[in-house]
Design a protein around this motif. Sequence first.
Motif, PDB file in Angstrom:
ATOM      1  N   TYR A  79       0.852  -1.191   0.000  1.00 38.20           N
ATOM      2  CA  TYR A  79       0.000   0.000   0.000  1.00 38.20           C
ATOM      3  C   TYR A  79       0.883   1.235   0.000  1.00 38.20           C
ATOM      4  O   TYR A  79       2.086   1.160   0.273  1.00 38.20           O
ATOM      5  N   ARG A 185      -7.066  -0.399   2.886  1.00 40.20           N
ATOM      6  CA  ARG A 185      -6.848   0.940   3.427  1.00 40.20           C
ATOM      7  C   ARG A 185      -7.047   1.974   2.329  1.00 40.20           C
ATOM      8  O   ARG A 185      -6.990   1.629   1.133  1.00 40.20           O
ATOM      9  N   VAL A 186      -7.204   3.231   2.709  1.00 36.52           N
ATOM     10  CA  VAL A 186      -7.172   4.296   1.703  1.00 36.52           C
ATOM     11  C   VAL A 186      -5.872   4.152   0.915  1.00 36.52           C
ATOM     12  O   VAL A 186      -5.846   4.265  -0.318  1.00 36.52           O
ATOM     13  N   PHE A 189      -5.828   1.879  -2.149  1.00 36.25           N
ATOM     14  CA  PHE A 189      -6.337   2.496  -3.379  1.00 36.25           C
ATOM     15  C   PHE A 189      -5.312   3.462  -3.971  1.00 36.25           C
ATOM     16  O   PHE A 189      -5.169   3.565  -5.183  1.00 36.25           O
ATOM     17  N   GLN A 190      -4.617   4.168  -3.098  1.00 37.09           N
ATOM     18  CA  GLN A 190      -3.579   5.088  -3.598  1.00 37.09           C
ATOM     19  C   GLN A 190      -2.497   4.302  -4.331  1.00 37.09           C
ATOM     20  O   GLN A 190      -1.995   4.724  -5.370  1.00 37.09           O
ATOM     21  N   PHE A 227     -17.555   4.659  -2.656  1.00 27.16           N
ATOM     22  CA  PHE A 227     -16.944   5.833  -2.027  1.00 27.16           C
ATOM     23  C   PHE A 227     -17.886   6.450  -0.994  1.00 27.16           C
ATOM     24  O   PHE A 227     -17.478   6.765   0.128  1.00 27.16           O
ATOM     25  N   THR A 253      -3.057   8.098   5.722  1.00 26.78           N
ATOM     26  CA  THR A 253      -4.047   7.433   4.862  1.00 26.78           C
ATOM     27  C   THR A 253      -3.846   5.915   4.831  1.00 26.78           C
ATOM     28  O   THR A 253      -4.768   5.184   4.496  1.00 26.78           O
ATOM     29  N   ILE A 258     -11.033   0.994   4.652  1.00 31.23           N
ATOM     30  CA  ILE A 258     -12.193   1.093   3.766  1.00 31.23           C
ATOM     31  C   ILE A 258     -13.442   0.580   4.495  1.00 31.23           C
ATOM     32  O   ILE A 258     -14.545   1.062   4.286  1.00 31.23           O
ATOM     33  N   ASN A 301      -8.320  12.825   4.281  1.00 23.58           N
ATOM     34  CA  ASN A 301      -7.959  11.483   3.817  1.00 23.58           C
ATOM     35  C   ASN A 301      -8.962  10.966   2.788  1.00 23.58           C
ATOM     36  O   ASN A 301      -8.582  10.311   1.812  1.00 23.58           O
ATOM     37  N   LEU A 302     -10.242  11.257   3.017  1.00 20.36           N
ATOM     38  CA  LEU A 302     -11.268  10.797   2.080  1.00 20.36           C
ATOM     39  C   LEU A 302     -11.133  11.515   0.735  1.00 20.36           C
ATOM     40  O   LEU A 302     -11.459  10.940  -0.312  1.00 20.36           O
ATOM     41  N   ARG A 304      -8.282  12.196  -0.543  1.00 20.40           N
ATOM     42  CA  ARG A 304      -7.213  11.436  -1.200  1.00 20.40           C
ATOM     43  C   ARG A 304      -7.783  10.137  -1.787  1.00 20.40           C
ATOM     44  O   ARG A 304      -7.381   9.687  -2.846  1.00 20.40           O
ATOM     45  N   LEU A 305      -8.749   9.541  -1.085  1.00 18.20           N
ATOM     46  CA  LEU A 305      -9.391   8.330  -1.609  1.00 18.20           C
ATOM     47  C   LEU A 305     -10.162   8.661  -2.885  1.00 18.20           C
ATOM     48  O   LEU A 305     -10.098   7.919  -3.874  1.00 18.20           O
TER      49      LEU A 305
END
Length: 491
Positions: A79, A185-186, A189-190, A227, A253, A258, A301-302, A304-305
């Motif tokens: 991640y 985790r966020v 996705f990153q 989301f 993040t 999630i 943080n959201l 960034r998601l």
Amino acid sequence: MTASAESTVTFDGRFARELAELAVPWQAEEAPDPQLLVFNEALAHELGLDPDYLRMPEGVRLLLGNHLPEGATPVAQAYAGHQFGGYSPLLGDGRALLLGEIVDANGRLRDIHLKGSGRTPFARAGDGRAVVGPMLREYLVSEAMHALGIPTTRSLAVVGTGRQVRRDDMLPGAVLARVASSHLRVGSFQYARATDNIELLRRLADHAIARHYPAAAEAENPYLALFKGVVSAQASLVAQWMLVGFVHGVMNTDNMTISGETIDYGPCAFMDAFNPAAVYSSIDVGGRYAYANQPVVAEWNLARLAEAMLPLFNEDQEQAVAPAVEALGEFRKQYSDAWFSGMKTKLGLPEAPAGSPGDAAASELVDGVVALLKDGPVDYTQFFRNLGQAARGNVRPARGMVLDLAAFDAWAGQWLALDPDADLMDSVNPVYIPRNHLVEEALAAATEGDLDPLHRLLQAVNAPYDERPGLERYTEGPPEDFGTYMTFCGT
Ligand code: AMP
Ligand code: MG
């Protein structure tokens, strides 16, 4: 006793199979002299695992990843993440492994994960290890959070490895066996987004939908629905932290799930005296993750998601932005609703329709109680519990905690006129939280080999709303010489 109930444990490798790009097959390091330090029998039952087996030498080695059932495919997860606002394209499990998923007694899929199980390809300069104190801290605080009714990863066991680990001093090593509805985790996705492999990003989102937000699959835009689901789960989660005075301490993040479960208990702490600026982590010098900043950081943080998921919302990036912004905009409203509603319950006030006179009066009382708390050093947990007594007619314990008695009397007069429900208050205002001085005391003793203080503290916080005789010292604030509490990331 012969040890072979191992067939009762079957690890699936769903994450490893479906998201191989995010999974590096890896093995745990051998522990020279394993010793089971703390074991969560109730959770073992909930998971459909055999506690007697897990307590046997072979079972303990399973809890270390040193003896795995056939077919298990342990992996280190990749991640990325923003740490204190700065982006790291590659973090990953540097000292952790996902052993696999199991189906629990309720038919739910749960990750079994190890922390402190040795270096992985993501370890960078780290030694891959963990020590007894911080692993017991995660065990204790995560189980306390669960008992408070707050979504969280769980702790199945902490096993001492018998190895000395270098920190500032040499300290006894340990591995935590952690349970989660997933470790997405966020930052997962990153990471997927940064590969520029949209198919991978979509597969990750589909995996998340299947595991956590199955209804989103039926939505017109499933990824936007996913989301929105995460936004709602996090708004609710962070409101619940705020309502019990919990400071996570390191809301990077990569430490935001999630699923909406609290994860990665490092420099976390519960406030004693109410203080919006409360920050306990020694490395959080700017107070980025201070108590009152938590909702702001969660929203950041959201965002960034949302950025990471943007290509899934709409093939046309221009078209993707507006719905993402709109969905993110829900966070503030949902957070605020959850917090106000939780505060009203803490004050024993019944739900009134939004906008009604009763609702407006209750909101005013919430603002009023926060003003009282801000005015002086008031122990947050004790104050609300004492208000429960006030609702039963004994105002003195709560009144004695505030500096401005006239302000308290004016506020209490209005509040009592609404006939607050004391039983409702006691069901949401904990008596026992893992107080910092008690946590430190328990961890210091455990590091020296005495686990009794930890077990006693666990007993108190495992039934946080249920006041019991003999546990008075677990209700008290810190002794005067405890000083300013500081937690260290030296985990
Ligand atoms: P955390 O602060 O626990 O969320 O960890 C942040 C990152 O540092 C993750 O990628 C961890 O795997 C990694 N990490 C933390 N401690 C160690 C260690 N002792 N050895 C290797 N990696 C570590
Ligand atoms: Mg982490």
